[in-house]
Design a protein around this motif. Structure first.
Motif, PDB file in Angstrom:
ATOM      1  N   ASP B 181       0.839  -1.205   0.000  1.00  0.00           N
ATOM      2  CA  ASP B 181       0.000   0.000   0.000  1.00  0.00           C
ATOM      3  C   ASP B 181       0.874   1.255   0.000  1.00  0.00           C
ATOM      4  OD1 ASP B 181      -2.089  -1.711   0.115  1.00  0.00           O
ATOM      5  OD2 ASP B 181      -2.686  -1.241   2.172  1.00  0.00           O
ATOM      6  N   GLU B 191      -4.517   4.583 -15.139  1.00  0.00           N
ATOM      7  CA  GLU B 191      -5.618   3.609 -15.200  1.00  0.00           C
ATOM      8  C   GLU B 191      -5.222   2.291 -14.520  1.00  0.00           C
ATOM      9  OE1 GLU B 191      -4.531   5.438 -17.590  1.00  0.00           O
ATOM     10  OE2 GLU B 191      -6.233   6.586 -18.347  1.00  0.00           O
ATOM     11  N   GLU B 194      -5.322   2.844 -10.708  1.00  0.00           N
ATOM     12  CA  GLU B 194      -6.667   3.001 -10.153  1.00  0.00           C
ATOM     13  C   GLU B 194      -7.273   1.668  -9.750  1.00  0.00           C
ATOM     14  OE1 GLU B 194      -8.724   5.126 -13.151  1.00  0.00           O
ATOM     15  OE2 GLU B 194      -7.669   7.027 -12.742  1.00  0.00           O
ATOM     16  N   GLN B 195      -6.861   0.611 -10.414  1.00  0.00           N
ATOM     17  CA  GLN B 195      -7.396  -0.709 -10.067  1.00  0.00           C
ATOM     18  C   GLN B 195      -7.013  -1.111  -8.646  1.00  0.00           C
ATOM     19  OE1 GLN B 195      -7.287  -3.771 -13.278  1.00  0.00           O
ATOM     20  NE2 GLN B 195      -5.910  -2.296 -14.250  1.00  0.00           N
ATOM     21  N   ASP B 197      -7.159   0.678  -6.138  1.00  0.00           N
ATOM     22  CA  ASP B 197      -8.046   1.306  -5.166  1.00  0.00           C
ATOM     23  C   ASP B 197      -9.300   0.485  -4.918  1.00  0.00           C
ATOM     24  OD1 ASP B 197      -6.307   3.411  -4.837  1.00  0.00           O
ATOM     25  OD2 ASP B 197      -7.209   4.584  -6.464  1.00  0.00           O
ATOM     26  N   LEU B 198      -9.482  -0.587  -5.674  1.00  0.00           N
ATOM     27  CA  LEU B 198     -10.624  -1.467  -5.435  1.00  0.00           C
ATOM     28  C   LEU B 198     -10.500  -2.094  -4.048  1.00  0.00           C
ATOM     29  CD1 LEU B 198     -10.660  -3.264  -8.905  1.00  0.00           C
ATOM     30  CD2 LEU B 198     -12.262  -1.501  -8.122  1.00  0.00           C
ATOM     31  N   PRO B 199     -11.639  -2.401  -3.411  1.00  0.00           N
ATOM     32  CA  PRO B 199     -11.582  -2.994  -2.055  1.00  0.00           C
ATOM     33  C   PRO B 199     -10.723  -4.255  -1.994  1.00  0.00           C
ATOM     34  CG  PRO B 199     -13.820  -2.365  -2.621  1.00  0.00           C
ATOM     35  CD  PRO B 199     -13.014  -2.170  -3.868  1.00  0.00           C
ATOM     36  N   GLU B 200     -10.875  -5.112  -2.965  1.00  0.00           N
ATOM     37  CA  GLU B 200     -10.044  -6.320  -3.028  1.00  0.00           C
ATOM     38  C   GLU B 200      -9.565  -6.489  -4.469  1.00  0.00           C
ATOM     39  OE1 GLU B 200     -11.641  -9.869  -1.372  1.00  0.00           O
ATOM     40  OE2 GLU B 200     -12.398  -8.867   0.419  1.00  0.00           O
ATOM     41  N   PRO B 201      -8.453  -5.872  -4.809  1.00  0.00           N
ATOM     42  CA  PRO B 201      -7.991  -5.953  -6.196  1.00  0.00           C
ATOM     43  C   PRO B 201      -7.695  -7.399  -6.586  1.00  0.00           C
ATOM     44  CG  PRO B 201      -6.748  -4.321  -4.919  1.00  0.00           C
ATOM     45  CD  PRO B 201      -7.548  -5.103  -3.955  1.00  0.00           C
ATOM     46  N   ALA B 205      -4.743  -7.407 -11.304  1.00  0.00           N
ATOM     47  CA  ALA B 205      -4.763  -5.945 -11.277  1.00  0.00           C
ATOM     48  C   ALA B 205      -3.449  -5.375 -10.768  1.00  0.00           C
ATOM     49  CB  ALA B 205      -5.907  -5.449 -10.392  1.00  0.00           C
ATOM     50  N   TYR B 206      -2.677  -6.185 -10.060  1.00  0.00           N
ATOM     51  CA  TYR B 206      -1.450  -5.643  -9.474  1.00  0.00           C
ATOM     52  C   TYR B 206      -0.432  -5.311 -10.559  1.00  0.00           C
ATOM     53  CZ  TYR B 206      -2.731  -6.298  -4.638  1.00  0.00           C
ATOM     54  OH  TYR B 206      -3.349  -6.175  -3.431  1.00  0.00           O
TER      55      TYR B 206
END
Lengths: 86, 364
Positions: B181, B191, B194-195, B197-201, B205-206
Motif C-alpha cells: 500500500d 488507469e 486506479e485498479q 483502489d478497489l476494495p479487493e484488487p 490488477a497488481y
C-alpha cells in the motif's frame, strides 16, 4: 557403450574421469546416466527442465547434438563449454 | 580488522583492513566466474558464495577458508521436470533460528537452509503462491533480492521481489501476503494504478512493483525503508503501507539502501540520475543520509570522487559493519571502484580502484 568425454570442472565432478562409458540411447539419457553415476554432476550440464544448459555444447562424433540425438554403442559424445564470455 | 567479501563479474575478492587505512587482498576465489553474492555467517564462521557460471548455472558454495576448497550446497534448484530453471541467486541472508539461512533468486525464488547452508530447500509457499502467474520480472529478472528477518522472531520474514513487490510471512514461510500500500509505480499509466483502489484488487490488477532494495531497522522492526524504481519509501507498520520520503534528494532513483542498526530513523541511499541514466548525478559520487526518517537528507561525499565520476552502484554493492557513529560503510561500483568509511559515511577513502564490475559487498 557410447563414450562420454568431459572437460574442465566436469572431470573432477565425475570422480576425476575424463572419459566414461555409459549405457544410453540418446544424449539426454546419457547425461542422466552420468548424473546417476556421479551425482555431483547433477545440475551442471542439464538444468531442472532436463535441457542442456544454454552455453554447453554437446557433440556426437564431432557433430552438434541435442538431448534427443540418438547415440550408438560406438559413438563418441563430447561435452564442451561454449565460446562465450566477456 | 574488517573482512570485505567483494563479489564481482570475475570472481570473489577477499580484503582485510581497517577503514581509513589500506586494505589487503588476502584471497580470490571462483576466478573468472560471476559471483553474485557472498557473506560470512558470523554464527558458524563459514563463508557462503552464490555463483552464476555462464556454462554450468547458478550454485551456492561454502567454505571455512576462501583460499581453500569450496563445497557445493545441495538443493539449489527448482523442481525437476518443471517448465522453469533457476537463473541466478541474488542474495543470501542469515535467518533468526540457529543455522537458518535464506537465499533469494530468479525466477522469484526463496530457498531456505536449516543447516548453515550445506543444503537448501525451495520455499513452497512463495513458489506456489496463487498469484505467481501474474508476477512480472524487472530488467534483472524476476528476482528475490531483499530478505529481511524480524529480529528475535523466526516466524516473521519479509522479502522484496522485482517486480512483484513486497511480501510478508508470519508463519515461517508457509503463507505470504502482500505489503504494497502506498507504493506508486510512476512508470505505469494512472488507469492501472486506479485498479489498486478497489476494495479487493484481483491478482491480475497488481502492476509491476519494482522494489530495488528493502531494509528493516533492527531496533524498531516495524520501521522499514525501500529504494523503489523511482521513489524512496518508509513504512512504520511493518511493511503494510509505505510513505514516500524522497523529497530533498537530487534523484529518488537508485538501487542500494542501508540503515544504521543503532538508529531506526536512519537511512542511506546512493542516488542515480534516473532509470534511463543510471549514473551518479552531476558526475559526483555522493551518498545521502537521513537521521529523521526521511524528513530531510544530507549529502555525504567527503573523500569520494567529485569530478567526472559517473558511477553505477548495484543494489547489493552497499554494506555496513557495526553501528552508530563508528559504523563502517562500503560500496563498490560497476566500474571497479570500492570505497569505505569508518565514521558512518562522514568521510571516505579508497579500498580498491581497479576491480572487475562489483556485484555485491559484505563486511564482517
Amino acid at each position: 557403450m557410447p563414450l562420454l568425454s568431459l572437460h574442465g570442472p566436469l572431470r573432477q565432478l565425475a570422480g576425476g574421469n575424463a572419459q566414461l562409458e555409459l549405457d544410453a540411447l540418446t544424449v539426454g539419457e546419457l547425461l542422466r546416466e552420468l548424473e546417476r553415476a556421479h551425482p555431483q554432476t547433477g545440475g551442471w550440464i542439464l538444468d531442472e527442465r532436463g535441457l542442456i544448459r544454454r552455453h554447453i555444447n554437446v557433440f556426437v562424433n564431432g557433430e552438434r547434438g541435442s538431448e534427443q540425438t540418438p547415440v550408438e554403442l560406438t559413438d563418441r559424445v563430447e561435452v564442451l563449454p561454449a565460446i562465450t564470455g566477456g | 580488522m574488517t573482512e570485505l567479501l567483494v563479489s564481482t563479474k570475475k570472481g570473489l575478492f577477499v580484503f582485510e583492513g581497517e577503514p581509513g587505512s589500506s586494505f589487503e587482498l588476502v584471497a580470490r576465489a571462483f576466478e573468472g566466474e560471476p559471483v553474485e553474492y557472498a557473506l560470512r555467517d558470523r554464527r558458524s564462521g563459514r563463508l557462503l558464495a552464490a555463483t552464476t557460471s555462464p556454462f554450468y548455472g547458478p550454485k551456492i558454495f561454502s567454505t571455512d577458508d576462501p583460499a581453500g576448497e569450496w563445497e557445493q550446497a545441495g538443493g539449489v534448484a527448482l523442481p525437476e521436470g518443471g517448465e522453469q530453471a533457476l537463473n541466478r541467486i541474488w542474495v543470501i541472508a542469515p535467518g533468526e533460528a540457529d543455522g537458518a539461512l535464506y537465499a533469494g533468486g530468479d525466477p522469484g525464488t526463496l530457498f531456505q537452509s536449516t543447516d548453515g547452508g550445506a543444503s537448501w530447500e525451495l520455499n513452497a509457499g512463495l513458489w506456489e503462491h496463487p498469484t505467481r502467474a501474474h508476477w512480472q520480472p524487472g530488467g534483472g529478472g524476476l528476482c528475490v533480492h531483499s530478505i529481511v528477518p524480524w529480529p528475535g522472531d523466526a516466524e516473521r520474514l519479509s522479502v522484496a521481489v522485482s517486480a512483484a513487490g513486497v511480501w510478508h510471512t508470519d508463519d515461517g514461510g508457509s503463507s505470504w501476503e502482500r505489503g504494497n500500500d502506498g507504493l506508486t509505480p510512476r512508470y505505469l499509466p494512472d488507469e492501472v494504478l486506479e485498479q489498486l483502489d478497489l476494495p479487493e484488487p484481483p491478482p491480475e490488477a497488481y502492476p509491476a512493483l519494482c522494489v530495488h532494495h528493502m531494509e528493516r531497522a533492527p531496533a524498531q522492526p516495524e520501521r522499514m525503508f525501500i529504494q523503489f524504481h523511482g521513489g524512496v519509501y518508509r513504512s512504520d507498520d511493518a511493511g503494510q503501507s509505505w510513505t514516500e520520503i524522497g523529497a530533498g534528494l537530487p534523484s529518488d532513483f537508485g538501487f542500494p539502501l542501508m540503515v544504521d542498526p543503532a538508529d531506526p530513523d536512519s537511512a542511506y541511499v546512493i542516488p542515480l540520475v534516473a532509470d534511463m541514466d543510471r549514473v551518479t548525478p552531476d558526475g559526483r559520487v555522493r551518498l545521502y543520509e537521513t537521521r529523521d526518517a526521511g524528513e530531510s537528507w544530507s549529502p555525504r561525499g567527503d573523500g569520494l570522487p567529485q569530478e567526472q565520476a559517473y558511477l553505477t552502484v548495484l543494489r547489493q554493492a552497499f554494506q555496513r559493519h557495526g553501528e552508530g557513529p563508528t559504523m563502517e560503510l562500503y560500496f563498490g561500483s560497476t566500474t571497479g571502484q570500492l570505497f569505505g568509511s569508518g565514521d558512518a559515511g562522514a568521510t571516505w577513502s579508497d579500498v580498491a580502484a581497479t576491480l572487475p564490475p562489483v556485484y555485491s559487498v559484505s563486511a564482517s
